[in-house]
Design an enzyme around this catalytic site. Structure first.
Site, PDB file in Angstrom:
ATOM      1  CG  ASP A  49     -33.547  10.893  34.431  1.00 23.79           C
ATOM      2  OD1 ASP A  49     -32.310  10.977  34.474  1.00 23.79           O
ATOM      3  OD2 ASP A  49     -34.301  11.541  35.189  1.00 23.79           O
ATOM      4  CG  HIS A  51     -31.002   7.999  30.246  1.00 27.71           C
ATOM      5  ND1 HIS A  51     -29.824   8.703  30.155  1.00 27.71           N
ATOM      6  CD2 HIS A  51     -31.444   8.173  31.522  1.00 27.71           C
ATOM      7  CE1 HIS A  51     -29.549   9.269  31.321  1.00 27.71           C
ATOM      8  NE2 HIS A  51     -30.525   8.970  32.172  1.00 27.71           N
ATOM      9  CG  ASP A  92     -29.757  12.902  32.216  1.00 30.11           C
ATOM     10  OD1 ASP A  92     -29.046  13.879  31.909  1.00 30.11           O
ATOM     11  OD2 ASP A  92     -29.450  12.104  33.133  1.00 30.11           O
ATOM     12  CG  ASN A 124     -26.085  14.198  34.619  1.00 35.08           C
ATOM     13  OD1 ASN A 124     -27.284  14.151  34.904  1.00 35.08           O
ATOM     14  ND2 ASN A 124     -25.338  13.111  34.590  1.00 35.08           N
ATOM     15  CG  HIS A 125     -26.274  11.304  31.282  1.00 33.93           C
ATOM     16  ND1 HIS A 125     -25.105  10.590  31.100  1.00 33.93           N
ATOM     17  CD2 HIS A 125     -26.744  10.935  32.492  1.00 33.93           C
ATOM     18  CE1 HIS A 125     -24.884   9.827  32.151  1.00 33.93           C
ATOM     19  NE2 HIS A 125     -25.866  10.017  33.016  1.00 33.93           N
ATOM     20  CG  ASP A 128     -23.140  11.646  28.757  1.00 33.87           C
ATOM     21  OD1 ASP A 128     -22.508  12.131  29.708  1.00 33.87           O
ATOM     22  OD2 ASP A 128     -24.082  10.851  28.898  1.00 33.87           O
ATOM     23  CG  HIS A 223     -31.199  16.299  35.148  1.00 31.65           C
ATOM     24  ND1 HIS A 223     -32.062  15.354  34.639  1.00 31.65           N
ATOM     25  CD2 HIS A 223     -30.037  15.655  35.391  1.00 31.65           C
ATOM     26  CE1 HIS A 223     -31.438  14.195  34.574  1.00 31.65           C
ATOM     27  NE2 HIS A 223     -30.209  14.347  35.032  1.00 31.65           N
ATOM     28  CG  HIS A 256     -29.640  13.802  38.601  1.00 32.44           C
ATOM     29  ND1 HIS A 256     -28.757  13.363  37.646  1.00 32.44           N
ATOM     30  CD2 HIS A 256     -28.910  13.988  39.731  1.00 32.44           C
ATOM     31  CE1 HIS A 256     -27.536  13.299  38.170  1.00 32.44           C
ATOM     32  NE2 HIS A 256     -27.601  13.659  39.430  1.00 32.44           N
ATOM     33  CD  GLN A 258     -32.230   7.453  35.851  1.00 27.51           C
ATOM     34  OE1 GLN A 258     -31.102   7.865  35.587  1.00 27.51           O
ATOM     35  NE2 GLN A 258     -32.595   6.244  35.489  1.00 27.51           N
ATOM     36  NE  ARG A 349     -27.798 -21.813  33.334  1.00 29.83           N
ATOM     37  CZ  ARG A 349     -28.710 -20.971  33.752  1.00 29.83           C
ATOM     38  NH1 ARG A 349     -28.977 -19.877  33.049  1.00 29.83           N
ATOM     39  NH2 ARG A 349     -29.396 -21.191  34.869  1.00 29.83           N
ATOM     40  NE  ARG A 353     -25.914 -18.401  34.927  1.00 32.79           N
ATOM     41  CZ  ARG A 353     -27.160 -18.047  35.236  1.00 32.79           C
ATOM     42  NH1 ARG A 353     -27.750 -18.598  36.285  1.00 32.79           N
ATOM     43  NH2 ARG A 353     -27.820 -17.175  34.517  1.00 32.79           N
ATOM     44  NE  ARG A 384     -28.462 -14.131  30.021  1.00 34.78           N
ATOM     45  CZ  ARG A 384     -29.125 -14.836  30.924  1.00 34.78           C
ATOM     46  NH1 ARG A 384     -28.702 -14.828  32.186  1.00 34.78           N
ATOM     47  NH2 ARG A 384     -30.168 -15.551  30.592  1.00 34.78           N
TER      48      ARG A 384
END
Length: 523
Positions: A49, A51, A92, A124-125, A128, A223, A256, A258, A349, A353, A384
């Site tokens: 993974d 990524h 992945d 699986n990724h 993508d 995976h 997968h 993780q 912020r 919030r 943010r």
């Protein structure tokens, strides 16, 4: 030291005599390549993974350059002791970091080539992207993509190599690949068109006896996910089910789910290992093989420059030289224009919030659009920055969502949704936990939730609904109820910023009036 016995693989003087005499029973036994009474030392290193994390993060953690230094150190150590090293991936490689995604993971596969990976499971990724990109990646890689259970319906044959055989100084090692059957549900249908994902247990049960005739050690690079005690819930069966169902697999190098398995999970004589994600760890399994018996001597997960590391692993200069141009190019790519907006999207912020905002609505709408969820939730503390009126760049998107959370979904009954909202909707203002919603209507009166509607209809306590939410909150961040252990939980692997970018591109020019927060009444 734990031992796995290979029974029929022992080759004795008696067997030799019987073979010479023409005994049919012995003739069916596989020939062996290893030397009697010789101890073979085999170290299996593994990651999963990845990524897109080819570069270290902004805090100097992980990264392929530091991993290269670590792997080379281990190789030198093992070779000095007369052993050999295999480096495997649980798949992945794709999807997660913009600098990688925008370059079709080319820097990641180039880095894996330099690291000297011996094989990887197809994740699986890997689907993508359109199939042409996957084909390009496979051509680029100097190691095999493995999956025995992904079948090309036109030919009736596996799309990838089902296994590879490696001679490790006279020891024959078979590595087969297996991929989760959940893949078609977790990617765009057009990317898996014409493919059939067969049950890994069925495929492995047919393949392992064949490999036992060709190899002394059998490894499955998978995976599929590690689910404790085979409790996989709504997910496809994973590594524990595989190990319990199929005899003869010595080691499963997984991915997968993780998980950081600091101790191998041993099932039916098979060791199962997994090294969490992103190159945070390199797994190391040290084996000895003698006279048909494979013994696990030691196992550990080695952290790659974690947050509180007393001594940092240096970055390999050759890897830095390879990857720096890709990182520089990726940094420029994030400056691209992705859309335009007619008014400010409120993300300060003091806004997110304290009250629902148009940016909170935009985000949750994007989450729903990406996943097909019935409703979505976003914690205000995860927003943010605002996006000002005018041009929107990818950098603006990354500034709003800088944490690199993945988008997750969970299926719950209406009753479970009410119980969840009773906690989340009651989160107070002036806190990062303050929640933003899309797809829901409700009355919140003194922390209590009433009159809940989903997509305009009163919630049905017996009906199943899908919610989209970021991994931070799903994991219990901001004291949200933890969702990751629910049977209907799925981590899509899609990066939050990429989801927002895609939504902005598809809906630009954005009109802020379309994202006015509605339906949530607080008293």
């Amino acid at each position: 030291m734990q031992v796995l016995r290979h029974g029929m693989k022992l080759f004795t003087a008696t067997a030799l005599a019987l073979t010479i005499s023409g005994c049919s029973l012995v003739q069916t036994q596989p020939e062996v390549s290893y030397q009697q009474d010789k101890t073979y030392k085999l170290t299996v290193l593994h990651t999963n993974d990845h990524h897109g994390h080819f570069w270290q993060d902004r805090k100097g953690r992980y990264g392929m350059a530091a991993r290269m230094t670590l792997v080379n150190q281990i190789r030198e150590e093992v070779q000095a002791e007369g052993g050999n090293v295999l480096l495997l991936s649980g798949g992945d490689i794709n999807t997660g970091v913009p600098e990688s995604d925008l370059q079709d993971a080319v820097p990641d596969f180039m880095g894996m080539n330099l690291l000297g990976y011996d094989a990887m499971a197809v994740g699986n990724h890997e689907f993508d992207n359109p199939r042409a990109i996957l084909d390009m990646q496979q051509d680029l890689a100097k190691f095999p993509f493995l999956s025995a259970n992904i079948i090309d319906e036109k030919t009736g044959k596996p799309l990838f190599k089902p296994y590879t055989l490696i001679d490790v100084n006279g020891l024959r090692v078979a590595i087969m690949g297996l991929t989760t059957t959940d893949t078609p549900k977790q990617t765009s249908p057009e990317n898996v068109a014409g493919l059939r994902f067969e049950e890994p247990v069925t495929v492995a049960a047919e393949l392992v006896p064949e490999l036992e005739k060709k190899a002394d050690v059998i490894i499955a690079s998978t995976h599929m996910g590690h689910y404790v005690d085979a409790k996989y819930g709504v997910n496809a069966p994973g590594d524990v089910t595989l190990a319990r169902s199929v005899d003869g697999i010595d080691l499963i190098v997984g991915g997968h789910s993780q998980d950081p398995l600091f101790k191998p999970d041993q099932q039916n004589g098979t060791y199962i290992v997994q090294a969490q994600e992103w190159g945070k760890f390199v797994g190391r399994a040290d084996f000895e093989f003698k006279n048909g018996e494979l013994s696990l001597v030691d196992y550990k997960l080695i952290a790659v420059n974690p947050k509180n590391a007393e001594v940092k692993i240096a970055q390999d200069t050759a890897m830095l030289e390879l990857l720096t141009p890709y990182q520089d190019k990726g940094a420029k790519l994030v400056q691209e224009k992705v859309g335009i907006v007619d008014q400010r999207l409120m993300g300060e912020r003091k806004e997110v919030r304290f009250e629902p905002t148009n940016l909170g609505t935009l985000l949750t709408e994007a989450f729903m659009a990406k996943t097909g969820a019935d409703f979505a939730v976003m914690n205000g503390g995860g927003i943010r920055s605002s996006i000002d009126e005018g041009e929107i760049t990818y950098k603006d998107v990354l500034t709003v969502l800088p944490f690199g959370n993945s988008l997750t979904t969970v299926e719950m009954t209406g009753q479970e949704v009410l119980e969840y909202l009773a906690v989340v909707a009651a989160k107070p203002t002036n806190s990062g936990a303050f929640a933003h919603f899309s797809g829901l209507e409700m009355m919140i009166n003194e922390g209590k939730v009433n009159n809940v509607k989903v997509a305009g209809d009163a919630i049905d306590t017996a009906k199943t609904y899908k919610m989209a939410i970021l991994s931070f909150s799903a994991g219990g961040g901001d004291k949200y109820p933890k969702l990751t252990d629910k049977p209907g939980f799925v981590d899509t692997g899609f990066l939050d910023a990429d989801v927002l970018k895609e939504y902005v591109e598809n809906n630009s020019p954005l009109k802020v009036a379309n994202f006015k927060p509605e339906g949530i009444v607080r008293q």
